[in-house]
Structure formats: C-alpha cells, structure tokens
Design an enzyme around this catalytic site. Sequence first.
Site, PDB file in Angstrom:
ATOM      1  N   GLU A  12     142.920  76.408  42.362  1.00 12.08           N
ATOM      2  CA  GLU A  12     142.457  77.687  41.821  1.00 12.08           C
ATOM      3  C   GLU A  12     141.517  77.493  40.638  1.00 12.08           C
ATOM      4  OE1 GLU A  12     144.263  81.867  39.964  1.00 12.08           O
ATOM      5  OE2 GLU A  12     145.470  80.031  39.937  1.00 12.08           O
ATOM      6  N   ASP A  43     141.055  83.861  42.825  1.00  7.83           N
ATOM      7  CA  ASP A  43     141.516  84.903  41.918  1.00  7.83           C
ATOM      8  C   ASP A  43     140.294  85.683  41.443  1.00  7.83           C
ATOM      9  OD1 ASP A  43     142.287  86.275  39.482  1.00  7.83           O
ATOM     10  OD2 ASP A  43     144.119  85.063  39.515  1.00  7.83           O
ATOM     11  N   GLN A  95     144.025  86.658  44.513  1.00  4.60           N
ATOM     12  CA  GLN A  95     144.803  87.302  43.470  1.00  4.60           C
ATOM     13  C   GLN A  95     143.909  88.301  42.742  1.00  4.60           C
ATOM     14  OE1 GLN A  95     146.308  83.759  41.433  1.00  4.60           O
ATOM     15  NE2 GLN A  95     148.356  84.186  42.213  1.00  4.60           N
ATOM     16  N   GLU A 132     148.687  89.754  40.463  1.00  2.30           N
ATOM     17  CA  GLU A 132     149.029  88.919  39.309  1.00  2.30           C
ATOM     18  C   GLU A 132     148.464  89.556  38.038  1.00  2.30           C
ATOM     19  OE1 GLU A 132     149.168  84.165  38.399  1.00  2.30           O
ATOM     20  OE2 GLU A 132     147.205  85.035  38.814  1.00  2.30           O
TER      21      GLU A 132
END
Length: 274
Positions: A143, A178, A206, A246
Amino acid sequence: MPRFAANLSMLYPELDFLDRFEAAAKDGFAAVEYLFPYAYEARELASRLAANGLKQVLFNGPPGDWERGERGLACLPGREAEFRDGILKAIDYAAALDCPRIHVMAGLVPEGVERETVQPTYLENLRWAAVEAAKAGRDVLIEPINTRDIPRFFLNRQDHAHELVEAVGALNVQVQMDLYHCQIVEGDVAMKIRKYLPTGRVGHFQIAGVPDRNEPDIGELNHPYLFEVIDEVSAQCGWQGWVGCEYRPRRGAVADGTSAGLGWLRGLPRAARG
C-alpha cells in the site's frame, strides 16, 4: 455499487474491539478489515466473524514495534528473520480467519538512507512473502501511504507500487489502493482507478474523507462519483474486490457515532455492504 467492508480499527471506537463485529453486522456490513489480529486468539476472532455472519477480507502483517513507531519491516536490512517470522504468523491467522489478503507494510526508510538503498531488501522480502502466501492460497498486498500521516514511509505512489509488483512478478502480489492516501500524494484519483484497476493488480480499495480522514461524504473527494468509476471499470475488467471504510468517525467515540455517520452509505444507489 462496490462492496464495503467496515474497518474495525477505526469504526465504532466507543466499543471494545471484540464488540465491534456485532456493531458492524447490525449496520449491514457483511465484511470487516482491521489493522492487526495478533492481540487475540484466532479462534476468538473466527467465532466473532461466524456469530455475526461476517467475512474477514484484510488485515496487516506484523509491523515491528508499533508502539515505538515502526510501521513495517519489509524494507529494513537486518530485520529479515523477524520479517519472515511475522509473515508466517500472519499466514496462520489468515488461514484460521479464512482471510484472502494480507497487507505487508513496507516500513520507514531509515534516517540518512536513500529509498533506493533499501529497495533491494524490500523486493527480496516481498518475493519470499509471495511464495509463502501462495502456498496457503493467500494474496500479499502493498500500500502506498502518504508522507504526511507516516513520514519516511517507503512506498508513497501508485506508479512505484505497480513497478514493484511487476518487479516481483508473482500473481498473488497486488496493490492496496487507498484513495485517501492517493489524493493527498498525487490527486487525479479517478484517472488512476481507470489506469490501474484493469491491470488486475489492484486487490483492494480503501476510502476516507480528505483531508481529515473522516466519513467519505466530508472533504474534497467526490466519492459517489469515484464509486461509479469503480463500478464502470469493474464491469469491464471483472474486478470483484472490496472497499474498506478506513476512516475516523467525525462524531468520535460516542454511542452510535459510527452508525449515525453512515448516511453516505445508506444514500448510495444500490448501496452494497456485502
């Protein structure tokens, strides 16, 4: 509409961690993710998942000494044995929880060291993790994380992440995209979804509002539009993953604060929590 998973490390902060599974299920989520499972017995977590009809879709490998600021070991020369022990532990948990994905945190580039210096260690560790995870039928995710939230984090950009995935060359190594981190570092989020999702190398999304990491209906990103982009591209390429929620509830650790903030999800057309 994409399928959404509740991140139990951030959502429902007023509850004890083990009670957050029930809360997520009551709010209609069918899946969960969180940072780390290791403070709990795997059988206890599996019991909570089963009792609430939830799927575990993601958690992180051991990060090193979290309390002292470590954020992963993968890029750190001299920590290879500890890294490998942690990955094997994560794989055991993933098997017990029937979790298909493990996020391998890259770690912080040591002070005074160039990123390029530690990249060979990172790649070697990632290749090893990919082999071990493949034996257990699990995917390894990496990530990019913004340098405002985690200064000196090894991996910050989508293009770098995809270059590393290609360098590893294992089908079970994918990128955890993300959108919160992507917006802060790079922007142009919709076009990056269109570019990278069709590659087959995006394993998980995310979301959080930018810049304050609250609900995704707060801030500078148009999440309903981005969800439509994910839908459109998924229909073309067959992606069937999850979008992890998240974010930190704006109302904080108050009773029903997370639930009260889910209007963004309930208002989506054909909203799918699982």
